[in-house]
Design a protein around this motif. Structure first.
Motif: not given
Length: 108
Positions: A73-85
């Motif tokens: 039932x939970x929503x989670x944000x997945x974040x980038x581990x690096x900068x780029x395209x």
């Protein structure tokens, strides 16, 4: 008549690999994975990649939220581990497993 193949040569440990002249080394592409820790309290074996928060091919910053995943039932944000395209590797609405790769980020 059976043909026997010679074993492949083994590169000595003191020899360092480098690209051949005229061949480029491909850019680094860190994987964006769904953390296995998101399943620590749940009993479901999989989740859903609810939606992408950035467009495929967008330039992103390290730590920027890329997608939203639903586990139980939970929503989670997945974040980038690096900068780029960013390059998507999974569709919105698709099933995801612990540790699966959902995107890659070209860092150069």
């Amino acid at each position: 008549m059976t043909q026997v193949k010679a074993p492949l040569p083994v590169m000595p440990s003191h020899v360092h690999w480098s690209p051949m002249p005229g061949h480029e080394v491909h850019e680094a592409m860190p994987d964006i994975r769904v953390s296995e820790a998101l399943w620590s309290t749940g009993v479901l074996p999989e989740g859903i990649l609810e939606r992408w928060l950035v467009e495929d091919g967008a330039v992103v910053r390290e730590g920027e939220a890329l997608a939203t995943a639903r586990i139980g039932d939970a929503l989670h944000d997945i974040v980038s581990s690096a900068a780029g395209r960013v390059a998507w590797m999974a569709p919105a609405g698709g099933l995801i497993d612990p540790g699966c790769i959902i995107a890659r980020v070209a860092t150069r």
